[in-house]
Write a protein that holds these residues in place. Sequence first.
Motif, mmCIF file in Angstrom:
data_model
loop_
_atom_site.group_PDB
_atom_site.id
_atom_site.type_symbol
_atom_site.label_atom_id
_atom_site.label_comp_id
_atom_site.label_asym_id
_atom_site.label_seq_id
_atom_site.Cartn_x
_atom_site.Cartn_y
_atom_site.Cartn_z
ATOM 1 N N PRO A 62 55.692 -7.128 -0.330
ATOM 2 C CA PRO A 62 55.874 -6.489 -1.614
ATOM 3 C C PRO A 62 56.062 -5.085 -1.654
ATOM 4 C CG PRO A 62 53.446 -6.751 -1.350
ATOM 5 C CD PRO A 62 53.996 -7.680 -0.139
ATOM 6 N N GLU A 63 55.359 -4.374 -0.776
ATOM 7 C CA GLU A 63 55.910 -2.962 -0.405
ATOM 8 C C GLU A 63 57.325 -2.615 -0.156
ATOM 9 O OE1 GLU A 63 51.978 -3.604 -0.970
ATOM 10 O OE2 GLU A 63 52.949 -4.207 0.982
ATOM 11 N N MET A 64 57.716 -3.496 0.643
ATOM 12 C CA MET A 64 59.274 -3.199 0.926
ATOM 13 C C MET A 64 60.095 -3.588 -0.190
ATOM 14 S SD MET A 64 61.479 -2.822 3.466
ATOM 15 C CE MET A 64 63.215 -2.705 3.059
ATOM 16 N N ALA A 65 59.751 -4.401 -0.890
ATOM 17 C CA ALA A 65 60.431 -4.736 -2.369
ATOM 18 C C ALA A 65 60.517 -3.495 -3.281
ATOM 19 C CB ALA A 65 59.917 -6.163 -2.977
ATOM 20 N N THR A 66 59.263 -3.268 -3.478
ATOM 21 C CA THR A 66 59.078 -1.920 -4.381
ATOM 22 C C THR A 66 59.459 -0.553 -3.649
ATOM 23 O OG1 THR A 66 56.742 -1.530 -3.717
ATOM 24 C CG2 THR A 66 57.180 -2.988 -5.707
ATOM 25 N N ALA A 67 59.344 -0.540 -2.523
ATOM 26 C CA ALA A 67 60.041 0.874 -1.822
ATOM 27 C C ALA A 67 61.416 0.908 -2.035
ATOM 28 C CB ALA A 67 59.659 0.861 -0.311
ATOM 29 N N PHE A 68 62.223 -0.297 -2.061
ATOM 30 C CA PHE A 68 63.660 -0.249 -2.199
ATOM 31 C C PHE A 68 63.851 0.320 -3.603
ATOM 32 C CE2 PHE A 68 67.047 -3.231 -3.939
ATOM 33 C CZ PHE A 68 67.987 -2.486 -3.764
ATOM 34 N N VAL A 69 63.302 -0.370 -4.606
ATOM 35 C CA VAL A 69 63.640 0.144 -6.065
ATOM 36 C C VAL A 69 63.245 1.676 -6.364
ATOM 37 C CG1 VAL A 69 64.026 -2.420 -6.592
ATOM 38 C CG2 VAL A 69 61.788 -1.009 -7.008
ATOM 39 N N ALA A 70 61.905 1.808 -5.862
ATOM 40 C CA ALA A 70 61.649 3.335 -6.015
ATOM 41 C C ALA A 70 62.479 4.171 -5.331
ATOM 42 C CB ALA A 70 59.967 2.992 -5.870
ATOM 43 N N LEU A 71 62.435 4.204 -4.016
ATOM 44 C CA LEU A 71 63.132 5.280 -3.364
ATOM 45 C C LEU A 71 64.563 5.565 -3.899
ATOM 46 C CD1 LEU A 71 61.806 4.034 0.150
ATOM 47 C CD2 LEU A 71 61.299 6.270 -0.782
ATOM 48 N N ALA A 72 65.202 4.333 -4.078
ATOM 49 C CA ALA A 72 66.536 4.354 -4.709
ATOM 50 C C ALA A 72 66.840 5.264 -6.096
ATOM 51 C CB ALA A 72 67.142 3.109 -5.107
ATOM 52 N N GLU A 73 65.693 5.461 -6.716
ATOM 53 C CA GLU A 73 65.645 6.499 -8.006
ATOM 54 C C GLU A 73 66.048 7.694 -7.455
ATOM 55 O OE1 GLU A 73 65.544 7.344 -12.117
ATOM 56 O OE2 GLU A 73 66.107 5.562 -10.875
ATOM 57 N N GLY A 74 65.436 8.189 -6.272
ATOM 58 C CA GLY A 74 65.673 9.724 -5.874
ATOM 59 C C GLY A 74 66.386 9.751 -4.654
ATOM 60 N N ALA A 75 66.867 8.891 -4.015
ATOM 61 C CA ALA A 75 67.597 9.086 -2.671
ATOM 62 C C ALA A 75 68.572 7.826 -2.528
ATOM 63 C CB ALA A 75 66.509 9.243 -1.579
ATOM 64 N N VAL A 76 68.945 7.606 -1.223
ATOM 65 C CA VAL A 76 69.933 6.557 -0.748
ATOM 66 C C VAL A 76 69.103 5.763 0.039
ATOM 67 C CG1 VAL A 76 72.157 5.742 0.100
ATOM 68 C CG2 VAL A 76 71.942 7.767 -1.328
ATOM 69 N N THR A 77 68.857 4.335 -0.158
ATOM 70 C CA THR A 77 68.063 3.721 0.795
ATOM 71 C C THR A 77 68.838 3.101 1.927
ATOM 72 O OG1 THR A 77 68.376 1.743 -0.493
ATOM 73 C CG2 THR A 77 66.328 3.043 -1.361
ATOM 74 N N ALA A 78 68.211 2.773 2.935
ATOM 75 C CA ALA A 78 68.916 2.076 3.896
ATOM 76 C C ALA A 78 67.825 1.216 4.611
ATOM 77 C CB ALA A 78 69.551 3.158 5.036
ATOM 78 N N PRO A 79 67.495 0.059 4.290
ATOM 79 C CA PRO A 79 66.759 -0.670 4.873
ATOM 80 C C PRO A 79 67.227 -1.173 6.283
ATOM 81 C CG PRO A 79 67.132 -1.416 2.768
ATOM 82 C CD PRO A 79 68.115 -0.561 3.209
ATOM 83 N N LEU A 80 66.360 -1.252 7.470
ATOM 84 C CA LEU A 80 66.618 -1.673 8.854
ATOM 85 C C LEU A 80 65.702 -2.596 9.340
ATOM 86 C CD1 LEU A 80 67.378 2.233 10.377
ATOM 87 C CD2 LEU A 80 69.069 0.095 9.543
ATOM 88 N N ASN A 81 66.059 -3.704 9.991
ATOM 89 C CA ASN A 81 65.269 -4.663 10.622
ATOM 90 C C ASN A 81 64.243 -3.956 11.642
ATOM 91 O OD1 ASN A 81 64.240 -6.855 11.985
ATOM 92 N ND2 ASN A 81 66.364 -7.683 12.398
ATOM 93 N N PRO A 82 63.058 -4.251 11.203
ATOM 94 C CA PRO A 82 61.676 -3.813 11.946
ATOM 95 C C PRO A 82 61.688 -4.306 13.455
ATOM 96 C CG PRO A 82 61.266 -4.519 9.899
ATOM 97 C CD PRO A 82 62.562 -5.150 10.042
ATOM 98 N N ALA A 83 62.602 -5.435 13.696
ATOM 99 C CA ALA A 83 62.624 -5.915 15.039
ATOM 100 C C ALA A 83 63.649 -4.951 15.951
ATOM 101 C CB ALA A 83 62.920 -7.414 15.010
ATOM 102 N N TYR A 84 64.499 -4.207 15.410
ATOM 103 C CA TYR A 84 65.499 -3.610 16.456
ATOM 104 C C TYR A 84 64.743 -2.860 17.416
ATOM 105 C CZ TYR A 84 69.397 -3.820 12.975
ATOM 106 O OH TYR A 84 70.486 -4.269 12.004
ATOM 107 N N ARG A 85 65.495 -2.655 18.666
ATOM 108 C CA ARG A 85 64.912 -1.878 19.699
ATOM 109 C C ARG A 85 65.607 -0.479 19.717
ATOM 110 N NH1 ARG A 85 68.158 -6.187 21.605
ATOM 111 N NH2 ARG A 85 69.646 -4.743 22.195
ATOM 112 N N LEU A 86 64.982 0.146 20.540
ATOM 113 C CA LEU A 86 64.948 1.618 20.375
ATOM 114 C C LEU A 86 66.366 2.112 20.431
ATOM 115 C CD1 LEU A 86 64.019 4.567 20.463
ATOM 116 C CD2 LEU A 86 63.955 4.527 23.061
#
Length: 511
Positions: A62-86
């Motif tokens: 749920p925090e990922m869902a609400t972070a997306f809509v909340a952060l988009a109100e004040g900035a540009v969101t760019a969700p990334l796959n947490p499983a990415y390597r360095l």
Amino acid sequence: MTATLSDLFAFHRNDGLAVGAPDRPWLTYAGLRELVGHTVTALHAAGVGKGDRVAIVLPNGPEMATAFVALAEGAVTAPLNPAYRLEEFEFYLSDLGAKAIVLAEGYDGPALVAANHLGLAVLRLGHDAADPAGSFTLRAESVAPGEPERATARPRDLALILHTSGTTSRPKIVPLRHGNLSASAHHIAGSLALTPHDRCLNMMPLFHIHGLVAAVSASLAAGASVWCAPGFDALKVFGWIEAARPTWYTAVPTMHQAILARAPRNAEVIERVPLRFIRSSSASLPAQVMEALSATFRAPVIEAYGMTEAAHQMTSNPLPPRPQKPGSVGVAAGPQVRIADEASDRLIEGTGEVVISGPNVTAGYEANKAANAKSFFEAEGERWFRTGDQGRFDAEGYLTITGRLKEIINRGGEKISPLEVDGVLMDHPAVLQVVTFALPHPKLGEEVAAAVVLREGMAADEAAIRAFCADRLAEFKVPRRVVLLDEIPKGATGKLQRIGLAEKLGLVSPA
């Protein structure tokens, strides 16, 4: 309707339920609106404002869902796959030009290393399990330099940055405006007739357009609720259905197949929690799976057709009383959808490349003139985007996708649709899952091959499967290789991937 993401839920009932999750109280629409305000204030305090790009690396929930809509109100969101390597985090964070990154409290993995290496501001997201689902606080661990622009979002502002999959080339940046996302959310809500009485069980990853728009944004647009599971787990799905009591869920075909496999032992849950419909998108749903799902859940299965560049949905099978056609992705459901010549910039009838035009469609790839010149063209007073898919409409306006143009197998000049071969193989009683793919051939260029997973307790060998195909397909379409596997490799979002499968399975040497 031109709107921002926060406009989608600006006027819903204060006490209406918005976001839920396992063992958490519900977040109301009033709570969600309050969360948006607090988040924008926290962004500004961290030196981040309108137009700044904020990467989000959070677990599904749920925090990922609400972070997306909340952060988009004040900035540009760019969700990334947490499983990415360095190395992947370093590439994506650099390529999208991120100014800040949102990480969970306590996270110290490769995303943090990459962010520190690139000098990004680090914002820590914390939550208490006793608080409503999706509630969070945002704390600046490090602050971005300069004074942020404090204006809030407008419909023409960027809301979301995603990358294409990059299967065959460098990933392209897809910028989506608030207007694109809100249009798509309304299209989906309208095509599914969502109301405040509906509830979506989301199991899709929320770094992907399918979950972000079809599950989360469309639900919020309708004043409905979305119950966010911590990812997909076939062993837990029916427990989640019992707990969440959804009216629908949306998933990719491999998830539906895993759910079907566990349905017989969960018949009582299916009886107790009837679904209004089931939605499938992001990959072709085998007709056999669509029919089995509908029979098992006694609910219509709505296959839709979406992609990132369209802010997800382009077509959708309609709800009853109109028919849901197995093998079809339905009728236009938002943008205009037409067929274009594959080699020239003109609209045609018959089979060709699927093209779209509408308010949900991206204005173009970022900083990529070559890709935009190839992907967009003007015709009949509209700007059309080439999807890269081949398809055709039937007499009732239902679209059938015959394959990705780059996945069509060219066997000595004979063009073969992998989806056609998939459909035949899925009719074999022992076949549970299949992916037809191109196998390089020294003289023909490409040959037909298939990876197959058999049903538990059933047996078939390569010769028997090839013989089954030979009775139903032209000789040149019959797979020359059938590889029997316990599991077919999948992408990060659960989709089966044809391109590069020959290399992954060790059938050819990597280039």
